[in-house]
Write a protein that holds these residues in place. Structure first.
Motif, short mmCIF file in Angstrom:
data_model
loop_
_atom_site.label_atom_id
_atom_site.label_comp_id
_atom_site.label_asym_id
_atom_site.label_seq_id
_atom_site.Cartn_x
_atom_site.Cartn_y
_atom_site.Cartn_z
N TYR A 165 0.82 -1.21 0.00
CA TYR A 165 0.00 0.00 0.00
C TYR A 165 0.86 1.27 0.00
CZ TYR A 165 -4.05 -2.99 0.73
OH TYR A 165 -5.02 -3.93 0.59
N ARG A 166 1.99 1.23 0.67
CA ARG A 166 2.91 2.38 0.61
C ARG A 166 3.34 2.64 -0.82
NH1 ARG A 166 6.43 1.46 6.04
NH2 ARG A 166 5.28 2.94 7.31
N HIS A 167 3.59 1.59 -1.58
CA HIS A 167 3.98 1.71 -2.98
C HIS A 167 2.93 2.50 -3.78
CE1 HIS A 167 5.61 0.63 -6.90
NE2 HIS A 167 4.40 0.25 -7.24
N PHE A 168 1.67 2.39 -3.38
CA PHE A 168 0.58 3.09 -4.06
C PHE A 168 0.28 4.46 -3.45
CE2 PHE A 168 -0.10 -1.19 -5.56
CZ PHE A 168 -0.43 -0.97 -6.90
N GLY A 169 1.13 4.91 -2.55
CA GLY A 169 0.97 6.25 -1.98
C GLY A 169 0.22 6.33 -0.68
N PHE A 170 -0.10 5.20 -0.07
CA PHE A 170 -0.75 5.22 1.24
C PHE A 170 0.30 5.49 2.31
CE2 PHE A 170 -3.94 3.02 -1.17
CZ PHE A 170 -5.13 3.30 -0.54
N ALA A 171 -0.09 6.19 3.35
CA ALA A 171 0.78 6.47 4.49
C ALA A 171 0.19 5.81 5.73
CB ALA A 171 0.91 7.97 4.71
N VAL A 172 1.06 5.36 6.61
CA VAL A 172 0.61 4.76 7.87
C VAL A 172 0.13 5.87 8.80
CG1 VAL A 172 1.34 3.49 9.93
CG2 VAL A 172 2.14 2.77 7.67
N ASP A 173 -1.11 5.72 9.28
CA ASP A 173 -1.67 6.68 10.22
C ASP A 173 -1.51 6.21 11.66
OD1 ASP A 173 -2.60 8.36 8.15
OD2 ASP A 173 -4.45 7.20 7.98
N HIS A 174 -1.69 4.92 11.87
CA HIS A 174 -1.68 4.41 13.24
C HIS A 174 -1.63 2.88 13.21
CE1 HIS A 174 -2.32 5.16 17.49
NE2 HIS A 174 -3.13 4.13 17.52
N ARG A 175 -1.10 2.32 14.27
CA ARG A 175 -1.17 0.87 14.48
C ARG A 175 -2.11 0.63 15.66
NH1 ARG A 175 2.72 1.03 11.24
NH2 ARG A 175 4.25 -0.36 10.50
N ILE A 176 -2.97 -0.36 15.51
CA ILE A 176 -4.05 -0.60 16.47
C ILE A 176 -4.00 -2.05 16.91
CG2 ILE A 176 -6.56 -0.49 16.79
CD1 ILE A 176 -6.34 1.12 13.93
N ARG A 177 -4.09 -2.30 18.20
CA ARG A 177 -4.21 -3.67 18.72
C ARG A 177 -5.69 -4.00 18.83
NH1 ARG A 177 -0.90 -7.65 18.69
NH2 ARG A 177 -1.64 -8.49 20.63
N VAL A 178 -6.07 -5.10 18.20
CA VAL A 178 -7.44 -5.61 18.29
C VAL A 178 -7.31 -7.11 18.55
CG1 VAL A 178 -9.67 -5.84 17.15
CG2 VAL A 178 -8.17 -3.95 16.52
N GLY A 179 -7.69 -7.53 19.74
CA GLY A 179 -7.52 -8.93 20.09
C GLY A 179 -6.07 -9.32 19.88
N PRO A 180 -5.81 -10.41 19.16
CA PRO A 180 -4.43 -10.84 18.94
C PRO A 180 -3.76 -10.14 17.75
CG PRO A 180 -5.92 -12.41 17.95
CD PRO A 180 -6.78 -11.38 18.66
N LEU A 181 -4.48 -9.23 17.10
CA LEU A 181 -4.00 -8.60 15.87
C LEU A 181 -3.32 -7.25 16.11
CD1 LEU A 181 -7.27 -9.10 13.81
CD2 LEU A 181 -5.26 -10.57 13.77
N THR A 182 -2.34 -6.97 15.30
CA THR A 182 -1.83 -5.61 15.17
C THR A 182 -2.26 -5.15 13.79
OG1 THR A 182 0.06 -6.02 16.62
CG2 THR A 182 0.22 -4.13 15.13
N THR A 183 -3.13 -4.17 13.76
CA THR A 183 -3.71 -3.69 12.52
C THR A 183 -3.14 -2.32 12.20
OG1 THR A 183 -5.73 -4.91 13.02
CG2 THR A 183 -5.91 -3.16 11.41
N THR A 184 -2.84 -2.11 10.93
CA THR A 184 -2.29 -0.83 10.48
C THR A 184 -3.37 -0.06 9.76
OG1 THR A 184 -0.12 -1.88 10.23
CG2 THR A 184 -0.46 0.25 9.14
N ALA A 185 -3.64 1.17 10.22
CA ALA A 185 -4.56 2.08 9.54
C ALA A 185 -3.73 2.94 8.60
CB ALA A 185 -5.29 2.94 10.55
N MET A 186 -4.18 3.06 7.36
CA MET A 186 -3.44 3.80 6.34
C MET A 186 -4.39 4.71 5.57
SD MET A 186 -0.98 0.73 4.90
CE MET A 186 0.33 1.83 4.30
N SER A 187 -3.84 5.78 4.99
CA SER A 187 -4.65 6.67 4.16
C SER A 187 -3.88 7.11 2.93
CB SER A 187 -5.13 7.87 4.97
OG SER A 187 -4.02 8.62 5.43
N HIS A 188 -4.64 7.43 1.91
CA HIS A 188 -4.12 7.93 0.64
C HIS A 188 -4.81 9.26 0.38
CE1 HIS A 188 -3.71 8.34 -3.71
NE2 HIS A 188 -2.68 7.53 -3.62
N ARG A 189 -4.05 10.30 0.22
CA ARG A 189 -4.65 11.63 0.00
C ARG A 189 -4.47 12.08 -1.42
NH1 ARG A 189 -6.71 12.92 4.60
NH2 ARG A 189 -5.75 12.14 6.45
#
Length: 189
Positions: A165-189
């Motif tokens: 997703y970074r290759h397509f211009g998305f930037a990492v906004d935040h990393r979120i823990r949900v249960g056993p997961l580490t989820t990355t929130a990303m945005s493209h402007r």
């Protein structure tokens, strides 16, 4: 020559349930059962289809769906009745735990989307067609098609997707823990 269109819901359900077979969030929500995963995607796409302005986009070649994406426009969610039907269908097809885990995941991750952002809910490629540019073509189309000042938001629990997703211009906004997961929130402007 491949075409990009709305695609039939049944074909999108099949493709996404296969494409997400090993995706961490889907595995956490549905378990390893292919039937549960298919039931979850079927219920989720039906509910999503009730959202005003929602988009389901497919890349097809000779009538075969190669890739599919699901987008939600800014500021809308399924209506309460559609949410209740979704919960009943998921509980019956996947078990009540899948409903709880989905709601937990959505509540934890939706807070990171800006109010004016489109949400890329899912994008997947038929496993038999991976590595042939289908995801690239579909994602480029989606990003070009979303007009105006609206950013595109997504979350991924698969760390391997972050670089893509970074290759397509998305930037990492935040990393979120949900249960056993580490989820990355990303945005493209």
């Amino acid at each position: 020559m491949a075409d990009i269109d709305g695609g039939p819901a049944a074909a999108c359900t099949r493709l996404l349930s296969e494409a997400f077979a090993h995706e961490p969030a889907t595995a956490w929500i549905c378990g390893e059962s292919q039937a549960a995963r298919r039931n979850w995607f079927a219920a989720t796409l039906r509910a999503h289809g009730t959202v005003p302005g929602a988009r389901r986009v497919t890349l097809t070649d000779a009538g075969q769906v190669l890739a599919a994406a699901v987008l939600t426009p800014p500021g809308v969610v399924p209506r309460p009745r559609a949410q209740a039907v979704w919960a009943a269908q998921v509980a019956l097809g996947c078990g009540p735990g899948a409903v709880r885990r989905t709601v937990r995941y959505v509540r934890a991750t939706e807070a990171w989307a800006s109010d004016d952002a489109w949400t890329l809910e899912f994008i997947g490629v038929d496993p038999r067609h991976r590595g042939r540019g289908a995801a690239r073509r579909l994602l480029n189309h989606l990003l070009a098609d979303i007009t105006g000042p609206h950013p595109v938001h997504l979350t991924t629990a698969d760390p391997g997707n972050v670089a893509l997703y970074r290759h397509f211009g998305f930037a990492v906004d935040h990393r979120i823990r949900v249960g056993p997961l580490t989820t990355t929130a990303m945005s493209h402007r």
